[in-house]
Design a protein around this motif. Structure first.
Motif, PDB file in Angstrom:
ATOM      1  N   HIS A   1     -35.688  14.108  53.818  1.00  0.00           N
ATOM      2  CA  HIS A   1     -36.538  13.273  52.971  1.00  0.00           C
ATOM      3  C   HIS A   1     -37.600  14.075  52.218  1.00  0.00           C
ATOM      4  O   HIS A   1     -38.467  13.479  51.573  1.00  0.00           O
ATOM      5  N   ALA A   2     -37.539  15.394  52.287  1.00  0.00           N
ATOM      6  CA  ALA A   2     -38.589  16.237  51.695  1.00  0.00           C
ATOM      7  C   ALA A   2     -38.510  16.333  50.179  1.00  0.00           C
ATOM      8  O   ALA A   2     -39.482  16.726  49.551  1.00  0.00           O
ATOM      9  N   GLY A   3     -37.385  16.000  49.608  1.00  0.00           N
ATOM     10  CA  GLY A   3     -37.258  16.109  48.154  1.00  0.00           C
ATOM     11  C   GLY A   3     -37.266  17.552  47.701  1.00  0.00           C
ATOM     12  O   GLY A   3     -36.538  18.397  48.230  1.00  0.00           O
ATOM     13  N   SER A   4     -38.129  17.867  46.749  1.00  0.00           N
ATOM     14  CA  SER A   4     -38.137  19.211  46.174  1.00  0.00           C
ATOM     15  C   SER A   4     -39.101  20.160  46.881  1.00  0.00           C
ATOM     16  O   SER A   4     -39.298  21.275  46.415  1.00  0.00           O
ATOM     17  N   ALA A   5     -39.699  19.734  48.005  1.00  0.00           N
ATOM     18  CA  ALA A   5     -40.658  20.587  48.708  1.00  0.00           C
ATOM     19  C   ALA A   5     -40.333  20.680  50.198  1.00  0.00           C
ATOM     20  O   ALA A   5     -41.166  20.339  51.044  1.00  0.00           O
TER      21      ALA A   5
END
Length: 97
Positions: free
Chosen positions: A25-29
């Motif tokens: 669920h961190a996305g782009s980070a």
């Protein structure tokens, strides 16, 4: 020894799946997300150590409950309501699109 191992082993075993969930669920980070997770564990350990060093052993439960409730509140605010799903990939096999 049993009193340490029985709660300690499942707690330790939960770390890898928790970090996997965070990465999903961190996305782009992803690096930032895992760093915040590890930092929270370290901050909790430091706070618990400070409470024990101050001789306030009876307050360790409260000191653990307050941030846990804060985390539950943040989770409630961030996650979508029950019954709604967010799909970012393709539809499952056999499902009409």
């Amino acid at each position: 020894m049993v009193a340490v191992l029985v709660p300690g082993l499942p707690a330790t075993a939960a770390i890898a799946p928790l970090q996997g969930l965070i990465l999903r669920h961190a996305g782009s980070a992803p690096t930032l997300a895992v760093a915040v997770d590890v930092g929270a564990f370290s901050l909790g350990a430091a706070a618990g150590g400070a409470i024990v060093a101050a001789g306030a052993l009876r307050r360790t439960g409260l000191a653990g409950a307050v941030p846990s409730l804060g985390g539950l509140a943040l989770t409630y605010l961030v996650l979508p309501p029950t019954g709604t799903t967010q799909h970012t990939g393709s539809a499952p096999v056999g499902t009409a699109v």
